[in-house]
Design a protein around this motif. Sequence first.
Motif, PDB file in Angstrom:
ATOM      1  N   THR A 290       0.829  -1.208   0.000  1.00 28.90           N
ATOM      2  CA  THR A 290       0.000   0.000   0.000  1.00 28.90           C
ATOM      3  C   THR A 290       0.858   1.251   0.000  1.00 28.90           C
ATOM      4  O   THR A 290       0.489   2.271  -0.594  1.00 28.90           O
ATOM      5  CB  THR A 290      -0.944   0.014   1.215  1.00 28.90           C
ATOM      6  N   GLY A 291       2.027   1.185   0.665  1.00 27.65           N
ATOM      7  CA  GLY A 291       2.926   2.329   0.644  1.00 27.65           C
ATOM      8  C   GLY A 291       3.393   2.663  -0.754  1.00 27.65           C
ATOM      9  O   GLY A 291       3.561   3.839  -1.111  1.00 27.65           O
ATOM     10  N   ILE A 292       3.604   1.631  -1.567  1.00 25.60           N
ATOM     11  CA  ILE A 292       4.042   1.856  -2.952  1.00 25.60           C
ATOM     12  C   ILE A 292       2.884   2.322  -3.829  1.00 25.60           C
ATOM     13  O   ILE A 292       3.008   3.268  -4.613  1.00 25.60           O
ATOM     14  CB  ILE A 292       4.652   0.562  -3.524  1.00 25.60           C
ATOM     15  N   GLU A 293       1.742   1.651  -3.698  1.00 27.59           N
ATOM     16  CA  GLU A 293       0.632   1.876  -4.624  1.00 27.59           C
ATOM     17  C   GLU A 293      -0.186   3.119  -4.315  1.00 27.59           C
ATOM     18  O   GLU A 293      -0.763   3.729  -5.221  1.00 27.59           O
ATOM     19  CB  GLU A 293      -0.294   0.650  -4.627  1.00 27.59           C
ATOM     20  N   LEU A 294      -0.277   3.520  -3.042  1.00 30.82           N
ATOM     21  CA  LEU A 294      -1.156   4.626  -2.678  1.00 30.82           C
ATOM     22  C   LEU A 294      -0.442   5.967  -2.591  1.00 30.82           C
ATOM     23  O   LEU A 294      -1.102   7.006  -2.522  1.00 30.82           O
ATOM     24  CB  LEU A 294      -1.847   4.330  -1.337  1.00 30.82           C
TER      25      LEU A 294
ATOM     26  N   SER B  19       4.356  11.738   2.699  1.00 35.12           N
ATOM     27  CA  SER B  19       5.234  11.434   3.829  1.00 35.12           C
ATOM     28  C   SER B  19       4.750  10.211   4.602  1.00 35.12           C
ATOM     29  O   SER B  19       5.557   9.377   5.026  1.00 35.12           O
ATOM     30  CB  SER B  19       5.314  12.640   4.771  1.00 35.12           C
ATOM     31  N   PHE B  20       3.439  10.096   4.779  1.00 34.18           N
ATOM     32  CA  PHE B  20       2.884   8.960   5.519  1.00 34.18           C
ATOM     33  C   PHE B  20       3.197   7.646   4.815  1.00 34.18           C
ATOM     34  O   PHE B  20       3.687   6.685   5.433  1.00 34.18           O
ATOM     35  CB  PHE B  20       1.372   9.121   5.676  1.00 34.18           C
TER      36      PHE B  20
ATOM     37  N   ASP C  10       5.503   7.090   2.476  1.00 31.53           N
ATOM     38  CA  ASP C  10       6.949   6.877   2.440  1.00 31.53           C
ATOM     39  C   ASP C  10       7.420   6.218   3.732  1.00 31.53           C
ATOM     40  O   ASP C  10       8.213   5.270   3.718  1.00 31.53           O
ATOM     41  CB  ASP C  10       7.688   8.202   2.248  1.00 31.53           C
ATOM     42  N   PHE C  11       6.934   6.734   4.857  1.00 30.58           N
ATOM     43  CA  PHE C  11       7.313   6.193   6.158  1.00 30.58           C
ATOM     44  C   PHE C  11       6.853   4.746   6.298  1.00 30.58           C
ATOM     45  O   PHE C  11       7.611   3.881   6.756  1.00 30.58           O
ATOM     46  CB  PHE C  11       6.706   7.053   7.269  1.00 30.58           C
ATOM     47  N   LEU C  12       5.637   4.465   5.889  1.00 32.16           N
ATOM     48  CA  LEU C  12       5.104   3.108   5.994  1.00 32.16           C
ATOM     49  C   LEU C  12       5.896   2.147   5.118  1.00 32.16           C
ATOM     50  O   LEU C  12       6.200   1.018   5.528  1.00 32.16           O
ATOM     51  CB  LEU C  12       3.635   3.103   5.589  1.00 32.16           C
ATOM     52  N   PHE C  13       6.232   2.569   3.912  1.00 27.84           N
ATOM     53  CA  PHE C  13       7.014   1.741   3.000  1.00 27.84           C
ATOM     54  C   PHE C  13       8.381   1.417   3.602  1.00 27.84           C
ATOM     55  O   PHE C  13       8.833   0.255   3.564  1.00 27.84           O
ATOM     56  CB  PHE C  13       7.176   2.475   1.666  1.00 27.84           C
ATOM     57  N   SER C  14       9.038   2.404   4.186  1.00 25.44           N
ATOM     58  CA  SER C  14      10.370   2.194   4.730  1.00 25.44           C
ATOM     59  C   SER C  14      10.347   1.303   5.972  1.00 25.44           C
ATOM     60  O   SER C  14      11.122   0.347   6.088  1.00 25.44           O
ATOM     61  CB  SER C  14      11.020   3.541   5.061  1.00 25.44           C
ATOM     62  N   VAL C  15       9.446   1.600   6.909  1.00 27.06           N
ATOM     63  CA  VAL C  15       9.392   0.837   8.161  1.00 27.06           C
ATOM     64  C   VAL C  15       9.009  -0.618   7.901  1.00 27.06           C
ATOM     65  O   VAL C  15       9.600  -1.543   8.470  1.00 27.06           O
ATOM     66  CB  VAL C  15       8.405   1.492   9.150  1.00 27.06           C
ATOM     67  N   SER C  16       8.014  -0.842   7.045  1.00 30.72           N
ATOM     68  CA  SER C  16       7.599  -2.216   6.758  1.00 30.72           C
ATOM     69  C   SER C  16       8.717  -2.991   6.060  1.00 30.72           C
ATOM     70  O   SER C  16       8.893  -4.192   6.301  1.00 30.72           O
ATOM     71  CB  SER C  16       6.329  -2.219   5.904  1.00 30.72           C
ATOM     72  N   SER C  17       9.513  -2.317   5.225  1.00 30.80           N
ATOM     73  CA  SER C  17      10.644  -2.985   4.570  1.00 30.80           C
ATOM     74  C   SER C  17      11.705  -3.381   5.586  1.00 30.80           C
ATOM     75  O   SER C  17      12.258  -4.486   5.528  1.00 30.80           O
ATOM     76  CB  SER C  17      11.261  -2.062   3.511  1.00 30.80           C
ATOM     77  N   ILE C  18      11.990  -2.497   6.525  1.00 30.29           N
ATOM     78  CA  ILE C  18      12.980  -2.795   7.571  1.00 30.29           C
ATOM     79  C   ILE C  18      12.534  -3.992   8.406  1.00 30.29           C
ATOM     80  O   ILE C  18      13.306  -4.928   8.652  1.00 30.29           O
ATOM     81  CB  ILE C  18      13.196  -1.555   8.462  1.00 30.29           C
TER      82      ILE C  18
END
Length: 346
Positions: free
Chosen positions: A96-100, A111-112, A114-122
Motif C-alpha cells: 500500500t505504501g508503494i501503490e497509494l 510522507s505517511f 513513504d514512512f510506511l514503505f520504509s518501516v515495513s521494509s525494515i
Amino acid sequence: METIWFVIVALMLTGYVVMDGFDIGAGIIHYIVGRTPRERRANLSAIGPVWDGNEVWLLAAGGTLYFAFPALYAASFSGFYLPLMIVLWLLILRATGIELRHQLDNPMWHSFWDFLFSVSSILLAIFFGAALGNVVRGVPLNAEGYFFEPLWTTFTVSENPGILDWYTVLTGVVSLVALAVHGAAWTAAKTEDLMQARARRVVGLAWWALVALTILSLFATLSIRPEILDNFKNHRIGWLIPVLVIAALAGIKYHNTIGADWRTFFSSALYLIGMLVGAAFGLYPNVLPATNPAYSLTVQNTKAGEYGLQIGLVWWSIGTILALGYFFYLYRAFSGKVNSDSLEEH
C-alpha cells in the motif's frame, strides 16, 4: 525425488530473496538515498515495474512447499502462525505504501506512505532473517511433528525457545544489512547523480558491517548447531560455498569502489545465494530441525507421494520456463536509468 524437490524449494526461496530482496532493500534505504519527495519518488520508480512480480516467487515457493512437503507445510505454518501473520501484514502495508503514495498530491499523504514503505521494509528484512535463524537453530517439535513458539521467552537458545532470541535477532540483523546492501546496489545501478552517489556510499559503509556480521553469524551458528558442518566434511564440494561467499564480498567491495554498479549488484546477489545455499546444504536432509533431534522433520518423513512428485516435476518445469520468460521480458522492457529530474514532485 525428495532430494530434487528439496533443491527446487531451496532454489525458489533463494530466488525470492534475490529478486524481492532488492525491493525490500530499496525500502530500507528509502530515506538515505531519497532526501526530497522527488528523489523518494525516483527510488520507488526504480522498483516500480518489477516489485509485485518479484513477490510472486514467494507465493510460488509456498505452493511448491505445500505440494512437495505437505507435512512440513502444515507444521511450519501452524507453528509460525504469529510471525506469518506479522509478515503478511507487513507485505500488505509495504504494497500500500508503494501503490497509494501517488494517489493524492499532498505532502503529508506522501510522507505517511513513504514512512510506511520504509518501516515495513525494515521489519520484513528482520523477520525474514529471524525466520531463517529459527530453521537453523531448531524449533520445539513434538512427537506428532507440531510445535508452538511465542514471540519471545528468555532470549536464550534453549529447548523451548521463542521466535526471537539472541541468535535469531542476530540473523535478522544480518538480513537487514545484507538486503540494505543489495537494495543500495540496485538503486545505484538504476539512478544517477546524487542518488547514485548516496547509494554507493551506503554499499561502501554497510559492507564493513556485513563482513563483521557474516563472521559473527558463522561462529554463532557453529556454537548452537555444530553438526551443520557434517555435510561439508562428508562432501568436499560444499566448501565451494564459503569460497563463493568470500568472493562475493570481495566483488561487492571492489566493484562498488570502481563504480561498476551492475557488477556490485550481481556480487550482492551471489552473496545472498551463497549464504542461503550454504544453510540448505548444511541442514540437509533436515527441512525443519527440532530442539530434540529425534523429532526433526526431514525430506523423507515430510515428502508427498512418489508418483505425485514425478508428475509435478514435469508441470513445475513448464511453469518455471514460462515464468522465467516473462521475467526476462519484464526486466528487459524496463531496463535503463530512472531520472529523478523528469519525475513530478509527488
